[in-house]
Design a protein around this motif. Structure first.
Motif, PDB file in Angstrom:
ATOM      1  N   ILE A   7       2.740   4.248  -9.335  1.00  0.00           N
ATOM      2  CA  ILE A   7       1.786   4.756 -10.334  1.00  0.00           C
ATOM      3  C   ILE A   7       2.074   6.226 -10.634  1.00  0.00           C
ATOM      4  N   ALA A   8       2.325   7.013  -9.590  1.00  0.00           N
ATOM      5  CA  ALA A   8       2.643   8.427  -9.795  1.00  0.00           C
ATOM      6  C   ALA A   8       3.940   8.588 -10.588  1.00  0.00           C
ATOM      7  N   ALA A   9       4.916   7.737 -10.310  1.00  0.00           N
ATOM      8  CA  ALA A   9       6.183   7.803 -11.041  1.00  0.00           C
ATOM      9  C   ALA A   9       5.988   7.440 -12.508  1.00  0.00           C
TER      10      ALA A   9
ATOM     11  N   VAL B  77      11.245   6.763  -6.262  1.00  0.00           N
ATOM     12  CA  VAL B  77      10.540   5.482  -6.074  1.00  0.00           C
ATOM     13  C   VAL B  77      11.402   4.519  -5.267  1.00  0.00           C
ATOM     14  N   ILE B  78      12.687   4.495  -5.538  1.00  0.00           N
ATOM     15  CA  ILE B  78      13.576   3.602  -4.787  1.00  0.00           C
ATOM     16  C   ILE B  78      13.638   4.012  -3.319  1.00  0.00           C
ATOM     17  N   TYR B  79      13.676   5.323  -3.041  1.00  0.00           N
ATOM     18  CA  TYR B  79      13.658   5.780  -1.656  1.00  0.00           C
ATOM     19  C   TYR B  79      12.364   5.367  -0.963  1.00  0.00           C
ATOM     20  N   CYS B  80      11.253   5.473  -1.648  1.00  0.00           N
ATOM     21  CA  CYS B  80       9.979   5.052  -1.062  1.00  0.00           C
ATOM     22  C   CYS B  80       9.952   3.547  -0.802  1.00  0.00           C
ATOM     23  N   LEU B  81      10.560   2.781  -1.698  1.00  0.00           N
ATOM     24  CA  LEU B  81      10.640   1.343  -1.486  1.00  0.00           C
ATOM     25  C   LEU B  81      11.469   1.025  -0.253  1.00  0.00           C
ATOM     26  N   VAL B  82      12.578   1.695  -0.080  1.00  0.00           N
ATOM     27  CA  VAL B  82      13.431   1.471   1.094  1.00  0.00           C
ATOM     28  C   VAL B  82      12.676   1.828   2.374  1.00  0.00           C
TER      29      VAL B  82
ATOM     30  N   VAL C  79      17.970  12.514 -17.167  1.00  0.00           N
ATOM     31  CA  VAL C  79      18.237  12.984 -15.810  1.00  0.00           C
ATOM     32  C   VAL C  79      16.938  13.106 -15.020  1.00  0.00           C
ATOM     33  N   ALA C  80      15.914  13.662 -15.634  1.00  0.00           N
ATOM     34  CA  ALA C  80      14.627  13.803 -14.951  1.00  0.00           C
ATOM     35  C   ALA C  80      14.024  12.449 -14.613  1.00  0.00           C
ATOM     36  N   MET C  81      14.124  11.505 -15.534  1.00  0.00           N
ATOM     37  CA  MET C  81      13.596  10.165 -15.257  1.00  0.00           C
ATOM     38  C   MET C  81      14.394   9.466 -14.165  1.00  0.00           C
ATOM     39  N   ALA C  82      15.699   9.693 -14.125  1.00  0.00           N
ATOM     40  CA  ALA C  82      16.518   9.094 -13.068  1.00  0.00           C
ATOM     41  C   ALA C  82      16.136   9.654 -11.703  1.00  0.00           C
ATOM     42  N   LEU C  83      15.827  10.933 -11.641  1.00  0.00           N
ATOM     43  CA  LEU C  83      15.406  11.520 -10.371  1.00  0.00           C
ATOM     44  C   LEU C  83      14.061  10.968  -9.919  1.00  0.00           C
ATOM     45  N   VAL C  84      13.156  10.774 -10.842  1.00  0.00           N
ATOM     46  CA  VAL C  84      11.855  10.187 -10.501  1.00  0.00           C
ATOM     47  C   VAL C  84      12.047   8.746 -10.022  1.00  0.00           C
ATOM     48  N   GLU C  85      12.897   8.008 -10.706  1.00  0.00           N
ATOM     49  CA  GLU C  85      13.142   6.614 -10.320  1.00  0.00           C
ATOM     50  C   GLU C  85      13.822   6.538  -8.954  1.00  0.00           C
ATOM     51  N   ALA C  86      14.704   7.490  -8.656  1.00  0.00           N
ATOM     52  CA  ALA C  86      15.350   7.523  -7.341  1.00  0.00           C
ATOM     53  C   ALA C  86      14.322   7.750  -6.239  1.00  0.00           C
TER      54      ALA C  86
ATOM     55  N   LEU D 184       0.817  -1.209   0.000  1.00  0.00           N
ATOM     56  CA  LEU D 184       0.000   0.000   0.000  1.00  0.00           C
ATOM     57  C   LEU D 184       0.854   1.264   0.000  1.00  0.00           C
ATOM     58  N   THR D 185       2.101   1.129   0.405  1.00  0.00           N
ATOM     59  CA  THR D 185       2.992   2.287   0.399  1.00  0.00           C
ATOM     60  C   THR D 185       3.612   2.510  -0.970  1.00  0.00           C
ATOM     61  N   ILE D 186       4.017   1.451  -1.636  1.00  0.00           N
ATOM     62  CA  ILE D 186       4.795   1.603  -2.865  1.00  0.00           C
ATOM     63  C   ILE D 186       3.919   1.700  -4.119  1.00  0.00           C
ATOM     64  N   VAL D 187       2.753   1.120  -4.113  1.00  0.00           N
ATOM     65  CA  VAL D 187       1.914   1.114  -5.329  1.00  0.00           C
ATOM     66  C   VAL D 187       1.500   2.521  -5.763  1.00  0.00           C
TER      67      VAL D 187
END
Length: 75
Positions: free
Chosen positions: A19-21, A61-66, A52-59, A12-15
């Motif tokens: 989706i927003a990412a 998501v990774i922080y939220c996963l952690v 660069v913008a996509m890498a920041l968005v992906e980062a 429920l935290t990562i989904v």
């Protein structure tokens, strides 16, 4: 009960974040492609900015996963 919480809280935290990412990456790529078609001579600069913008968005998501996994480890 604890097994259900262990699965549902990270899910429920990562989904919503994923989706927003995905929507943000879609908007970034759409804007970059539109800019590349309007001005093909600056396509390499736009492509770099898009990556660069996509890498920041992906980062993000990774922080939220952690964080989700850390919260799940506390349960």
């Amino acid at each position: 009960m604890q097994a259900i919480l262990l699965v549902s809280i990270p899910t429920l935290t990562i989904v919503p974040v994923a989706i927003a990412a995905a929507l943000a990456m879609r908007k970034i790529s759409h804007a970059a492609m539109e800019g590349m078609t309007r001005q093909p001579e600056i396509a390499p600069q736009l492509f770099t900015a898009m990556l660069v913008a996509m890498a920041l968005v992906e980062a993000l998501v990774i922080y939220c996963l952690v964080i989700a996994l850390m919260v799940a480890a506390k349960i």
